[in-house]
Design an enzyme around this catalytic site. Structure first.
Site, PDB file in Angstrom:
ATOM      1  CG  HIS A 118      -4.754   2.953  -0.936  1.00  0.00           C
ATOM      2  ND1 HIS A 118      -5.637   1.978  -0.182  1.00  0.00           N
ATOM      3  CD2 HIS A 118      -3.699   3.056  -0.015  1.00  0.00           C
ATOM      4  CE1 HIS A 118      -5.307   1.855   1.301  1.00  0.00           C
ATOM      5  NE2 HIS A 118      -4.069   2.619   1.463  1.00  0.00           N
ATOM      6  CG  HIS A 174       2.007   0.121   4.462  1.00  0.00           C
ATOM      7  ND1 HIS A 174       1.814  -0.966   5.229  1.00  0.00           N
ATOM      8  CD2 HIS A 174       0.780   0.781   3.970  1.00  0.00           C
ATOM      9  CE1 HIS A 174       0.558  -0.935   5.714  1.00  0.00           C
ATOM     10  NE2 HIS A 174       0.086   0.264   5.114  1.00  0.00           N
ATOM     11  CG  HIS A 198      -4.084   6.489   3.181  1.00  0.00           C
ATOM     12  ND1 HIS A 198      -3.955   6.636   4.627  1.00  0.00           N
ATOM     13  CD2 HIS A 198      -3.508   5.336   2.512  1.00  0.00           C
ATOM     14  CE1 HIS A 198      -3.834   5.251   4.732  1.00  0.00           C
ATOM     15  NE2 HIS A 198      -3.512   4.726   3.774  1.00  0.00           N
ATOM     16  CG  ASP A 215      -2.132  -0.985   1.266  1.00  0.00           C
ATOM     17  OD1 ASP A 215      -2.010  -1.862   0.272  1.00  0.00           O
ATOM     18  OD2 ASP A 215      -2.990  -0.798   1.828  1.00  0.00           O
TER      19      ASP A 215
END
Length: 264
Positions: free
Chosen positions: A135, A231, A139, A84
């Site tokens: 995504h 990540h 965020h 991510d």
């Protein structure tokens, strides 16, 4: 009709309403008791149900399943790696190098602005056989508390940026920041052909707890399911890359095959 019915009709009507109300409350409580209980945070929230479409009126119809997916599309002992918050010019190339070295697959969950800033990395991810995931733009882990128009903009603007950066390659999934899905956001994503992507394994690598703790957490949590959250952006990901260098050969040694989450 008894004596009290004759002398106090208003009181009896009130009592009747109270009794009826109590009965309705009892039925509601019984229905609540039958609802499924889930075991924690957003990643483990209940999947979509047939009623979710009705809970998102006025939105386009989904073209893929609205449910949050965590299962692998391949059978057997599998692991689905997801990365991510990238792409990041320092850490995404390192992740790609490690994945190639160990012949592993991964889903890269990209924010729109990072994809727009690094289109070369987006193209490298696709060229290497990995999958793209939306995504969001900012965020925002509180997206589930925001209006539907805000959720739509976060999802669709990010999709447009990733589309432009990749040259129109398929975006397979949408992952809500922090798992902040709503029926509406799931329907918006599904109407664009993106499965809503959850996770089973979260080693909290974003907190930089130490390489060994990340490795140990992944190994310990894999019994919960195949989809691993890690990540390649959003900060210093040295520990994550070190953990991947240990985990990737370990997966193979333990008999796992690398798969992707279900996308249909």
């Amino acid at each position: 009709m008894n004596e009290n019915d004759t002398e106090h009709p208003k009181r009896n009507r009130t009592q009747g309403r109270l009794i009826a109300g109590a009965a309705l409350c009892g039925l509601a409580l019984a229905a609540v008791a039958l609802l499924p209980v889930t075991d924690g945070g957003p990643a483990e929230a209940a999947d979509a149900t047939p009623g979710d479409a009705a809970a998102a009126p006025g939105l386009p119809a989904p073209t893929v399943d609205m449910a949050i997916v965590r299962a692998s599309e391949d059978e057997g002992k599998t692991v689905n790696l997801t990365l991510d918050d990238g792409p990041d010019p320092r850490w995404t190339p390192k992740a790609l190098e490690l994945l190639e070295k160990y012949q592993a697959k991964a889903v890269f969950c990209m924010t729109g602005p990072n994809a727009a800033a690094h289109p070369d990395l987006v193209k490298k991810v696709v060229a290497a056989g990995h999958r793209l995931c939306d995504h969001s733009i900012s965020h925002d882990t509180a997206m589930d508390k925001k209006p539907v128009d805000y959720q739509r903009k976060e999802i669709l603007d990010a999709k447009a940026m990733i589309d432009a950066a990749s040259g129109g390659e398929r975006i397979w999934y949408y992952r809500a920041p922090g798992g902040a899905f709503t029926p509406e956001s799931r329907r918006i994503a599904a109407s664009e052909g993106m499965r809503n992507l959850g996770w089973n394994v979260d080693p909290s690598d974003y907190e930089q707890p130490g390489t060994e703790r990340i490795v140990r957490a992944v190994k310990n949590q894999l019994a919960k399911g195949p989809t691993v959250l890690m990540h390649d952006g959003g900060g210093n990901r040295r520990q994550t890359m070190e953990a991947l260098e240990q985990l990737l050969p370990w997966f193979t040694e333990e008999g796992y095959s690398f798969s992707f989450p279900q996308a249909g």
